[in-house]
Design a protein around this motif. Structure first.
Motif, PDB file in Angstrom:
ATOM      1  N   THR A  51     -13.230  11.118  53.484  1.00 29.63           N
ATOM      2  CA  THR A  51     -13.596  10.403  52.263  1.00 29.63           C
ATOM      3  C   THR A  51     -12.487  10.615  51.241  1.00 29.63           C
ATOM      4  N   TRP A  52     -12.035   9.530  50.637  1.00 27.60           N
ATOM      5  CA  TRP A  52     -10.994   9.523  49.606  1.00 27.60           C
ATOM      6  C   TRP A  52     -11.625   8.958  48.344  1.00 27.60           C
ATOM      7  N   VAL A  53     -11.612   9.732  47.272  1.00 30.38           N
ATOM      8  CA  VAL A  53     -12.170   9.270  45.998  1.00 30.38           C
ATOM      9  C   VAL A  53     -11.047   9.240  44.970  1.00 30.38           C
ATOM     10  N   PRO A  54     -10.531   8.034  44.671  1.00 26.12           N
ATOM     11  CA  PRO A  54      -9.479   7.935  43.656  1.00 26.12           C
ATOM     12  C   PRO A  54     -10.008   8.352  42.287  1.00 26.12           C
ATOM     13  N   ASN A  55      -9.184   9.080  41.551  1.00 28.69           N
ATOM     14  CA  ASN A  55      -9.541   9.511  40.194  1.00 28.69           C
ATOM     15  C   ASN A  55     -10.902  10.199  40.136  1.00 28.69           C
ATOM     16  N   ALA A  56     -11.171  11.050  41.103  1.00 31.17           N
ATOM     17  CA  ALA A  56     -12.450  11.767  41.154  1.00 31.17           C
ATOM     18  C   ALA A  56     -12.616  12.692  39.953  1.00 31.17           C
ATOM     19  N   VAL A  57     -11.517  13.331  39.535  1.00 24.67           N
ATOM     20  CA  VAL A  57     -11.516  14.213  38.365  1.00 24.67           C
ATOM     21  C   VAL A  57     -10.286  13.833  37.544  1.00 24.67           C
ATOM     22  N   GLY A  58     -10.501  12.969  36.560  1.00 26.15           N
ATOM     23  CA  GLY A  58      -9.371  12.499  35.759  1.00 26.15           C
ATOM     24  C   GLY A  58      -8.375  11.770  36.648  1.00 26.15           C
ATOM     25  N   LYS A  59      -7.134  12.233  36.659  1.00 27.22           N
ATOM     26  CA  LYS A  59      -6.094  11.593  37.464  1.00 27.22           C
ATOM     27  C   LYS A  59      -5.923  12.259  38.823  1.00 27.22           C
ATOM     28  N   ASP A 107     -14.899  27.172  37.849  1.00 28.19           N
ATOM     29  CA  ASP A 107     -13.644  26.723  37.251  1.00 28.19           C
ATOM     30  C   ASP A 107     -12.410  27.436  37.820  1.00 28.19           C
ATOM     31  N   ARG A 108     -12.590  28.299  38.807  1.00 25.69           N
ATOM     32  CA  ARG A 108     -11.470  28.981  39.459  1.00 25.69           C
ATOM     33  C   ARG A 108     -10.907  28.074  40.551  1.00 25.69           C
ATOM     34  N   TRP A 109      -9.632  27.778  40.443  1.00 25.79           N
ATOM     35  CA  TRP A 109      -8.970  26.890  41.394  1.00 25.79           C
ATOM     36  C   TRP A 109      -7.611  27.457  41.771  1.00 25.79           C
ATOM     37  N   LEU A 110      -7.096  26.989  42.887  1.00 27.99           N
ATOM     38  CA  LEU A 110      -5.744  27.325  43.304  1.00 27.99           C
ATOM     39  C   LEU A 110      -4.879  26.083  43.160  1.00 27.99           C
ATOM     40  N   ARG A 111      -3.688  26.281  42.649  1.00 30.42           N
ATOM     41  CA  ARG A 111      -2.729  25.192  42.443  1.00 30.42           C
ATOM     42  C   ARG A 111      -1.558  25.441  43.389  1.00 30.42           C
ATOM     43  N   VAL A 112      -1.225  24.415  44.190  1.00 29.61           N
ATOM     44  CA  VAL A 112      -0.079  24.479  45.092  1.00 29.61           C
ATOM     45  C   VAL A 112       0.890  23.391  44.656  1.00 29.61           C
ATOM     46  N   SER A 113       2.083  23.808  44.237  1.00 29.79           N
ATOM     47  CA  SER A 113       3.063  22.841  43.728  1.00 29.79           C
ATOM     48  C   SER A 113       4.468  23.323  44.039  1.00 29.79           C
ATOM     49  N   ALA A 114       5.443  22.599  43.559  1.00 30.61           N
ATOM     50  CA  ALA A 114       6.841  22.988  43.744  1.00 30.61           C
ATOM     51  C   ALA A 114       7.125  24.336  43.088  1.00 30.61           C
ATOM     52  N   ASP A 115       6.291  24.729  42.132  1.00 26.04           N
ATOM     53  CA  ASP A 115       6.443  26.025  41.451  1.00 26.04           C
ATOM     54  C   ASP A 115       5.847  27.183  42.255  1.00 26.04           C
ATOM     55  N   GLY A 116       5.159  26.882  43.360  1.00 19.82           N
ATOM     56  CA  GLY A 116       4.520  27.917  44.170  1.00 19.82           C
ATOM     57  C   GLY A 116       3.007  27.793  44.108  1.00 19.82           C
ATOM     58  N   GLU A 117       2.333  28.907  44.367  1.00 18.38           N
ATOM     59  CA  GLU A 117       0.870  28.941  44.350  1.00 18.38           C
ATOM     60  C   GLU A 117       0.408  29.856  43.229  1.00 18.38           C
ATOM     61  N   GLU A 118      -0.655  29.426  42.557  1.00 20.41           N
ATOM     62  CA  GLU A 118      -1.224  30.264  41.501  1.00 20.41           C
ATOM     63  C   GLU A 118      -2.680  29.939  41.305  1.00 20.41           C
ATOM     64  N   GLU A 119      -3.443  30.934  40.842  1.00 25.75           N
ATOM     65  CA  GLU A 119      -4.832  30.685  40.490  1.00 25.75           C
ATOM     66  C   GLU A 119      -4.850  30.182  39.057  1.00 25.75           C
ATOM     67  N   ILE A 120      -5.648  29.143  38.839  1.00 27.79           N
ATOM     68  CA  ILE A 120      -5.757  28.534  37.512  1.00 27.79           C
ATOM     69  C   ILE A 120      -7.222  28.367  37.137  1.00 27.79           C
ATOM     70  N   THR A 121      -7.464  28.114  35.865  1.00 27.04           N
ATOM     71  CA  THR A 121      -8.783  27.696  35.394  1.00 27.04           C
ATOM     72  C   THR A 121      -8.704  26.193  35.201  1.00 27.04           C
ATOM     73  N   TRP A 122      -9.544  25.472  35.910  1.00 29.97           N
ATOM     74  CA  TRP A 122      -9.556  24.005  35.841  1.00 29.97           C
ATOM     75  C   TRP A 122     -10.983  23.594  35.541  1.00 29.97           C
ATOM     76  N   ARG A 123     -11.215  23.166  34.324  1.00 32.34           N
ATOM     77  CA  ARG A 123     -12.557  22.769  33.912  1.00 32.34           C
ATOM     78  C   ARG A 123     -12.782  21.306  34.278  1.00 32.34           C
ATOM     79  N   THR A 124     -13.431  21.133  35.394  1.00 34.78           N
ATOM     80  CA  THR A 124     -13.667  19.776  35.900  1.00 34.78           C
ATOM     81  C   THR A 124     -14.942  19.233  35.321  1.00 34.78           C
TER      82      THR A 124
END
Length: 124
Positions: A51-59, A107-124
């Protein structure tokens, strides 16, 4: 421990639908044609319901793989693979989350990007 399903979020401005289809096809097996159901799109990739949901959480677009038989043991492994294959920023939960875990952990999430991996707070 293998998760029963996989869900990751891919940044909208960085991902294209054709690239997702190609990646899923290369990784899981051929994709059936996408069928729109409301705001979501569904297909089967190598027998895995997707299942693919475009713009499920903002962008951010949600990619949900409804199977425990994917090549990835958990969301983070899939996020790493998606980032490596698609060169997009990907977010995922740090593990399976259920209602009983409480709102403070939602609200605990992991971010994987060109900067590496980090735990973030993402208020969805």
């Amino acid at each position: 421990m293998r998760q029963p399903d996989i869900e990751i979020y891919l940044k909208d401005t960085d991902v294209d639908h054709k690239a997702i289809t190609a990646w899923l096809g290369d990784t899981l097996g051929a994709c059936s044609p996408w069928v729109q159901k409301g705001q979501s799109w569904k297909c089967s990739a190598g027998g895995t319901p997707v299942t693919w949901v475009p713009n499920a959480v903002g962008k951010w677009n949600s990619l949900y793989l409804e199977s425990d038989s994917t090549p990835w043991e958990d969301d983070l492994a899939c996020a790493r693979a998606a980032h490596a294959a698609l060169a997009v920023e990907v977010r995922c939960a740090p593990g399976g989350w259920v209602e009983e875990d409480g709102e403070e952990n939602a609200d605990r999430w992991l971010r994987v990007s060109a900067d590496g991996e980090e735990e973030i707070t993402w208020r969805t």
